[in-house]
Scaffold this active site. Structure first.
Site, PDB file in Angstrom:
ATOM      1  N   ASP A  21      50.350  29.335  13.919  1.00  0.00           N
ATOM      2  CA  ASP A  21      51.482  29.488  14.837  1.00  0.00           C
ATOM      3  C   ASP A  21      52.413  28.291  14.672  1.00  0.00           C
ATOM      4  O   ASP A  21      51.997  27.146  14.846  1.00  0.00           O
ATOM      5  CB  ASP A  21      50.960  29.584  16.275  1.00  0.00           C
ATOM      6  CG  ASP A  21      52.063  29.500  17.316  1.00  0.00           C
ATOM      7  OD1 ASP A  21      53.214  29.839  16.985  1.00  0.00           O
ATOM      8  OD2 ASP A  21      51.770  29.091  18.455  1.00  0.00           O
ATOM      9  N   ASN A  23      55.500  27.961  16.348  1.00  0.00           N
ATOM     10  CA  ASN A  23      56.441  27.711  17.452  1.00  0.00           C
ATOM     11  C   ASN A  23      55.796  27.595  18.822  1.00  0.00           C
ATOM     12  O   ASN A  23      56.492  27.556  19.842  1.00  0.00           O
ATOM     13  CB  ASN A  23      57.524  28.799  17.485  1.00  0.00           C
ATOM     14  CG  ASN A  23      56.937  30.195  17.687  1.00  0.00           C
ATOM     15  OD1 ASN A  23      55.736  30.343  17.908  1.00  0.00           O
ATOM     16  ND2 ASN A  23      57.787  31.204  17.615  1.00  0.00           N
ATOM     17  N   ASP A  25      53.952  29.671  20.614  1.00  0.00           N
ATOM     18  CA  ASP A  25      53.819  30.829  21.519  1.00  0.00           C
ATOM     19  C   ASP A  25      52.409  31.430  21.484  1.00  0.00           C
ATOM     20  O   ASP A  25      52.144  32.436  22.141  1.00  0.00           O
ATOM     21  CB  ASP A  25      54.868  31.895  21.209  1.00  0.00           C
ATOM     22  CG  ASP A  25      54.686  32.550  19.836  1.00  0.00           C
ATOM     23  OD1 ASP A  25      53.771  32.139  19.085  1.00  0.00           O
ATOM     24  OD2 ASP A  25      55.468  33.469  19.513  1.00  0.00           O
ATOM     25  N   ASP A  29      52.574  33.319  12.783  1.00  0.00           N
ATOM     26  CA  ASP A  29      53.863  33.863  12.367  1.00  0.00           C
ATOM     27  C   ASP A  29      54.139  33.551  10.897  1.00  0.00           C
ATOM     28  O   ASP A  29      53.362  32.861  10.226  1.00  0.00           O
ATOM     29  CB  ASP A  29      54.986  33.316  13.257  1.00  0.00           C
ATOM     30  CG  ASP A  29      54.898  31.809  13.467  1.00  0.00           C
ATOM     31  OD1 ASP A  29      54.669  31.086  12.477  1.00  0.00           O
ATOM     32  OD2 ASP A  29      55.046  31.353  14.623  1.00  0.00           O
ATOM     33  N   ASP A  98      50.582  45.219   3.252  1.00  0.00           N
ATOM     34  CA  ASP A  98      49.674  46.214   3.815  1.00  0.00           C
ATOM     35  C   ASP A  98      50.471  47.482   4.090  1.00  0.00           C
ATOM     36  O   ASP A  98      51.367  47.493   4.925  1.00  0.00           O
ATOM     37  CB  ASP A  98      49.062  45.677   5.116  1.00  0.00           C
ATOM     38  CG  ASP A  98      47.673  46.232   5.374  1.00  0.00           C
ATOM     39  OD1 ASP A  98      47.468  47.422   5.086  1.00  0.00           O
ATOM     40  OD2 ASP A  98      46.805  45.478   5.851  1.00  0.00           O
ATOM     41  N   HIS A 330      39.514  41.835   8.123  1.00  0.00           N
ATOM     42  CA  HIS A 330      39.939  41.802   9.525  1.00  0.00           C
ATOM     43  C   HIS A 330      39.212  42.821  10.393  1.00  0.00           C
ATOM     44  O   HIS A 330      39.295  42.754  11.622  1.00  0.00           O
ATOM     45  CB  HIS A 330      41.447  42.055   9.613  1.00  0.00           C
ATOM     46  CG  HIS A 330      41.842  43.425   9.148  1.00  0.00           C
ATOM     47  ND1 HIS A 330      41.750  43.812   7.830  1.00  0.00           N
ATOM     48  CD2 HIS A 330      42.300  44.512   9.821  1.00  0.00           C
ATOM     49  CE1 HIS A 330      42.139  45.068   7.717  1.00  0.00           C
ATOM     50  NE2 HIS A 330      42.478  45.515   8.904  1.00  0.00           N
ATOM     51  N   ASP A 331      38.496  43.763   9.783  1.00  0.00           N
ATOM     52  CA  ASP A 331      37.769  44.792  10.523  1.00  0.00           C
ATOM     53  C   ASP A 331      36.268  44.533  10.568  1.00  0.00           C
ATOM     54  O   ASP A 331      35.520  45.320  11.148  1.00  0.00           O
ATOM     55  CB  ASP A 331      37.993  46.173   9.887  1.00  0.00           C
ATOM     56  CG  ASP A 331      39.374  46.740  10.185  1.00  0.00           C
ATOM     57  OD1 ASP A 331      39.965  46.363  11.218  1.00  0.00           O
ATOM     58  OD2 ASP A 331      39.867  47.543   9.375  1.00  0.00           O
TER      59      ASP A 331
END
Length: 557
Positions: A21, A23, A25, A29, A98, A330-331
């Site tokens: 990240d 920024n 939040d 990103d 993807d 990721h799964d």
């Protein structure tokens, strides 16, 4: 254009929401990816597979796309993407997008139009069906995320198919206009300069005519009879002809439910469809423990099962198709927690052993972010700490409809839930592992102070350093890339031993997947005696006649 450069390549998967990240939040990103490209160059990878960054309402973490040619606000802008692409290319790193085209978001402009009326020109872009005589869905298909795969829309008096979330309506690939739209979009990205596509559940784009029911106890993949449909190869060959063959790309299809014989068609060496596929037999659980609740109450394959499965795919695809090699994505839960040992004593050794076992097989290796650090499952205790729609739906269904105790269900989710892979990347020992200066969208694994990139990048004995060496070997060792695979001692309970042979050169890979010291069989010892040297090992020395806990060593001739 079909040069097979990807045979020597190693692919690194980034899950953008959890990578870095920039920024504050709490959400990773594109600027964060930009900042960490030098880290990936140091690791030595060739290709980044970037999980979806397209415009999305984020019902399924970006796998529900509302605009294929724009960027999700959380991740930045198209200018940010272009900066990442340019810098990656300057570092000799390629970008693989993807491609999610089995379904869109229900907020995509096509679907918004599709549900207005049966006469709308976009209505046939999706899979619509009339209710049966009792007003029920046309069949008993289930969503891969639990519950019915059908959602009723009053405005048209029909159900639409959603193989996943109800906010992910399935596209109708039998409509040539859909294929034309998809190919046009893919061409737009290729012309922008991207280097390939990982194709999400691509084996599901062709549905069986008449939408027949599958096995009554099938899950969302098998029960729908929606994998490997009758037109799948026609559509992929058309995609190859109109898009893929015109560029120097890497393509891999995610193909749940596909066996080795089918894989030879998808990834045939004639290059008419895809370069390789992801299949999931080896991460689908042990056959020794009956599963009553899909993946949730399963256990990982034992070493004999894993070895047999890898060997089957290595031998069946030899000379016919190319393999993809992975234990994590990721799964899936973290591979060191699932297949190795994530205790403080054995985590590093078993992470290195699993990497050795995988990378020396024939195929293109895939490294999931944090795998190169030996990141582990998060084991979060409370369902409120989880964000994954699949886990949340399963918790609700198993505790209410199946009356399984909440503690038992949490045990399932802690073991195999997808959020294990999605906890933020652990960059250093500062707050939130250096992932964000804000509050992370998903909590950071509590072990970030000891397991992080900063602690490993300059440590020659680290998991990171070991992966770096493995990746460098793939770039230079021809046997590792093209050698023929043969398994040795196939019935041994702990040792996985195999050779790779190319001409008069050979590698012998030995892995002990247990916390016990085991004796090396005499025929292997005899073979080792003639070796010219050791290519890589995860202990500092070799102990004659035995393999120590989670030891891996590769001999060369």
């Amino acid at each position: 254009m079909n040069e097979k450069w990807w045979k020597n390549a190693v692919v690194y998967q980034i899950y953008p929401r959890s990578f870095k990240d920039s920024n504050g939040d709490g959400i990773g990103d594109l600027e964060g990816i930009y900042e960490k490209l030098d880290y990936l160059a140091e690791l030595g990878i060739d290709v980044i597979w970037m999980s979806p960054v397209y415009k999305s309402p984020n019902d399924d973490n970006g796998y529900d796309i509302s605009d294929y040619q724009d960027i999700m606000d959380d991740f930045g802008t198209m200018d940010d993407f272009d900066r990442v692409l340019k810098k990656a290319h300057s570092l000799n790193i390629k970008i693989m997008m993807d491609l999610v085209v089995n379904h869109t978001s229900d907020e995509h402009k096509w679907f918004i139009e599709s549900k207005k009326s049966k006469d709308n020109p976009y209505h046939d872009y999706y899979m619509w069906a009339d209710p049966d005589k009792n007003g029920n869905p046309p069949n008993r298909w289930e969503s891969c995320f639990s519950g019915s795969a059908w959602e009723y829309v009053e405005s048209v008096g029909q159900f639409y198919l959603h193989s996943f979330s109800r906010k992910q309506p399935d596209l109708n690939w039998d409509n040539p206009k859909v294929r034309e739209e998809v190919f046009k979009m893919m061409t737009w990205w290729c012309d922008k300069g991207i280097d390939g596509f990982r194709m999400d559940v691509i084996s599901m784009i062709s549905k069986y005519p008449g939408l027949p029911d599958g096995p009554e106890n099938g899950n969302g993949y098998t029960g729908n009879t929606s994998c490997d449909g009758p037109n799948i190869h026609k559509y992929l060959r058309e995609m190859n002809e109109k898009v893929l063959s015109k560029y120097r790309l890497i393509t891999v299809g995610e193909c749940p439910g596909v066996n080795a014989e089918q894989a030879k068609k998808y990834a045939n060496i004639d290059g008419s469809e895809l370069d390789m596929i992801f299949q999931f037999e080896h991460v689908s659980g042990s056959a020794l423990k009956p599963c009553h609740h899909g993946k949730w109450d399963g256990e990982a394959m034992t070493m004999p099962e894993l070895r047999a499965n890898f060997t089957k795919w290595q031998k069946d695809l030899e000379g016919c198709a190319w393999n993809s090699l992975f234990l994590s994505n990721h799964d899936q839960p973290r591979c060191v927690s699932r297949f190795g040992n994530d205790s403080e004593q054995y985590r590093e050794l078993s992470a290195k052993m699993l990497a050795t076992m995988t990378h020396f097989q024939k195929g293109t290796p895939y490294v999931y972010q944090g795998e190169e650090l030996g990141m582990t499952n998060a084991y979060m205790e409370n369902i409120a700490d989880y964000r994954d729609i699949e886990s949340l739906n399963a918790y609700k269904e198993l505790t209410t409809k199946e009356n399984i105790p909440a503690k038992t269900v949490m045990g399932y989710i802690k073991a195999v839930g997808r959020d294990n892979a999605r906890t933020p990347m652990q960059w250093d020992a500062s707050d939130n592992g250096g992932f964000t200066s804000g509050t992370p969208w998903l909590q950071v694994n509590k072990n970030y102070k000891t397991i992080n990139a900063a602690a490993q990048v300059n440590d020659p004995d680290s998991v990171f350093a070991y992966y770096k060496k493995l990746i460098a070997l793939r770039h230079t060792n021809e046997v590792m890339v093209n050698g023929v695979y043969d398994v040795l001692i196939p019935d041994h309970p702990q040792i996985y031993a195999y050779t790779r042979t190319l001409g008069d050169k050979q590698l012998l890979v030995l892995c002990n997947d247990s916390e016990k010291e085991v004796g090396v069989p005499a025929e292997i010892e005899e073979k080792i005696a003639g070796a010219q040297g050791i290519l890589i090992q995860n202990y500092k020395d070799v102990k004659a006649g035995v393999l120590r806990p989670y030891e891996a060593v590769v001999y060369a001739w």
